[in-house]
Design an enzyme around this catalytic site. Structure first.
Site, mmCIF file in Angstrom:
data_model
loop_
_atom_site.group_PDB
_atom_site.id
_atom_site.type_symbol
_atom_site.label_atom_id
_atom_site.label_comp_id
_atom_site.label_asym_id
_atom_site.label_seq_id
_atom_site.Cartn_x
_atom_site.Cartn_y
_atom_site.Cartn_z
ATOM 1 N N ARG A 1 0.822 -1.211 0.000
ATOM 2 C CA ARG A 1 0.000 0.000 0.000
ATOM 3 C C ARG A 1 0.855 1.260 0.000
ATOM 4 O O ARG A 1 0.506 2.258 -0.629
ATOM 5 C CB ARG A 1 -0.939 0.006 1.215
ATOM 6 C CG ARG A 1 -1.725 1.312 1.382
ATOM 7 C CD ARG A 1 -2.869 1.188 2.392
ATOM 8 N NE ARG A 1 -2.485 0.459 3.581
ATOM 9 C CZ ARG A 1 -1.817 0.984 4.619
ATOM 10 N NH1 ARG A 1 -1.433 2.254 4.580
ATOM 11 N NH2 ARG A 1 -1.535 0.247 5.675
ATOM 12 N N TYR B 1 -17.943 16.971 -15.351
ATOM 13 C CA TYR B 1 -18.312 15.559 -15.439
ATOM 14 C C TYR B 1 -19.262 15.207 -14.296
ATOM 15 O O TYR B 1 -19.052 15.597 -13.151
ATOM 16 C CB TYR B 1 -17.047 14.711 -15.386
ATOM 17 C CG TYR B 1 -17.281 13.253 -15.106
ATOM 18 C CD1 TYR B 1 -18.158 12.495 -15.892
ATOM 19 C CD2 TYR B 1 -16.627 12.606 -14.061
ATOM 20 C CE1 TYR B 1 -18.377 11.156 -15.629
ATOM 21 C CE2 TYR B 1 -16.833 11.268 -13.797
ATOM 22 C CZ TYR B 1 -17.708 10.552 -14.568
ATOM 23 O OH TYR B 1 -17.932 9.223 -14.299
ATOM 24 N N ASP C 1 -8.480 19.277 -14.727
ATOM 25 C CA ASP C 1 -8.721 17.907 -15.188
ATOM 26 C C ASP C 1 -8.264 17.849 -16.637
ATOM 27 O O ASP C 1 -8.897 18.412 -17.526
ATOM 28 C CB ASP C 1 -10.209 17.574 -15.058
ATOM 29 C CG ASP C 1 -10.516 16.119 -15.389
ATOM 30 O OD1 ASP C 1 -9.798 15.536 -16.226
ATOM 31 O OD2 ASP C 1 -11.482 15.572 -14.830
ATOM 32 N N LYS D 1 -8.831 6.599 -19.344
ATOM 33 C CA LYS D 1 -9.172 7.108 -20.661
ATOM 34 C C LYS D 1 -7.957 7.081 -21.596
ATOM 35 O O LYS D 1 -7.433 6.019 -21.891
ATOM 36 C CB LYS D 1 -9.772 8.499 -20.514
ATOM 37 C CG LYS D 1 -10.873 8.608 -19.439
ATOM 38 C CD LYS D 1 -12.001 7.625 -19.626
ATOM 39 C CE LYS D 1 -13.228 7.914 -18.757
ATOM 40 N NZ LYS D 1 -13.040 7.827 -17.317
#
Length: 395
Positions: free
Chosen positions: A53, A106, A184, A209
């Protein structure tokens, strides 16, 4: 060869964080699945690794690659774009703080900020980011509870209306008020646009994406160029643990290596499709920054290398026409998401942006969003031609 910020984009994409494995000479670094690491005595960590982690060599390689491509000093990889946004907000904001964001953000971002973190005490105001006076006023006003604006948060180009915002001008507005500018950069990718170089403080990505690029991995990233910000984001990444797994990091790294050549093809295909759409009598409006008709075309030419693979189109026949086209293609696949090598069709009002229906962020019901892939563009246009014919047969 020494890879530096002066190396070309594609060189950095292929080589940053990707040194060959020294024992065997393997040119592709090995994929590290281990969840824990042997220590040379108590506190004797090897290369700083102790638990999956906190750090993983495959994830570290991806983070080095992302930072190199965005011109940042630090990058952090997360399990999704929304996990990256959530970690960023929790790292740098506290209950009572306020975000000014775009009024066509978004839907998932708005749902997180308003629907989840709103209950935590984070306020928000949605405005037209192209109107700098309105942005300035919203930043100065702060939240309804008197909280100060901590973030100005913008997508450019925006999803799905393809609005382009002047990053340098918005950075000045934010900084004058003591706020940070978050960009973004998912639609543009670091190949087409580098917000940190234009004055932004923080970059957010859904690496699902264009960066991943093959519709086979979900992920997100935060990139900064400030050591104090990096320390805070890194702490939340470790403490909360919404990290990208080793295989996800590996797939994202593989995708990044071809980002430049893919974005060239995505952009060229989208330009041809957008020009074809503009000539169709069924179309009310085409939203693509590469078109001279786009209201921010000159700005896009100034701050972007090319114009990307995303197009939104509105139909004169209203929602019925938009839905008919969305359900009548075969090369364009009706699906959520974007940025993969295959072309996708989306009806935002009922799909990606359903969470903002009934709000000021609602998407027009006569709009579909196209993610132009890297297929032969003649086939994309022929597919749309067939779908457009379905409008006439239904009327």
């Amino acid at each position: 060869m020494v890879i530096s910020e002066n190396s070309g984009f594609n060189t950095r994409a292929i080589h940053a964080g990707q040194a060959f494995e020294p024992r065997t000479g393997a040119v592709v670094p090995p994929l590290h699945f281990s969840s824990t690491y042997a220590q040379d005595g108590i506190g004797g960590l090897r290369e700083g690794y102790e638990y999956g982690r906190s750090a993983n060599p495959t994830r570290d390689a991806l983070q080095e690659q992302l930072a190199a491509l965005e011109g940042g000093s630090h990058a952090f990889s997360f399990s999704s774009g929304l996990a990256a946004e959530d970690a960023l907000i929790k790292a740098l904001m506290r209950p009572g703080d306020h975000i000014v964001l775009g009024n066509d953000a978004y839907g998932g971002t708005y749902r997180l900020i308003n629907g989840v973190l709103g209950d935590w005490g984070i306020g928000n105001t949605a405005v037209d980011m192209a109107d700098l006076d309105t942005v300035r006023a919203a930043v100065a006003a702060g939240g309804t509870n008197g909280g100060s604006t901590r973030f100005v948060w913008v997508e450019t180009p925006s999803n799905p209306m393809m609005k382009v915002t002047d990053i340098a001008a918005l950075a000045e507005v934010a900084h004058d008020a003591g706020a940070l500018l978050v960009v973004d950069n998912t639609f543009a990718s670091p190949y087409l646009q580098t917000p940190l170089a234009l004055g932004a403080d923080i970059i957010i990505h859904s690496t699902t994406k264009y960066i991943g690029g093959h519709s086979d991995v979900v992920g997100g990233a935060v990139v900064v160029n400030d050591a104090e910000l990096a320390t805070k984001v890194g702490f939340v990444q470790f403490a909360v643990g919404a990290i990208s797994g080793p295989m996800d990091a590996f797939l994202t790294t593989r995708g990044l290596k071809t980002l430049g050549v893919r974005m060239d093809r995505h952009s060229d295909n989208a330009m041809a499709v957008a020009q074809w759409l503009e000539g169709r009598s069924e179309v009310e409006a085409v939203h693509y920054p590469g078109l001279p008709s786009h209201p921010s075309h000159e700005l896009a030419k100034k701050q972007m290398k090319k114009f990307g693979g995303m197009i939104s189109v509105q139909f004169k026949g209203g929602a019925a026409a938009a839905r008919k086209v969305a359900e009548s293609t075969s090369v364009f696949t009706l699906a959520e998401s974007l940025g993969g090598i295959e072309s996708l069709m989306n009806y935002p009002s009922e799909m990606t942006h359903a969470s903002v229906k009934g709000t000021e962020l609602a998407v027009p019901e006569n709009l579909i969003r196209l993610s132009c892939g890297i297929e032969d563009v003649a086939d994309l246009i022929a597919d749309l031609e067939h779908a457009f014919a379905a409008i006439g047969s239904a009327s």
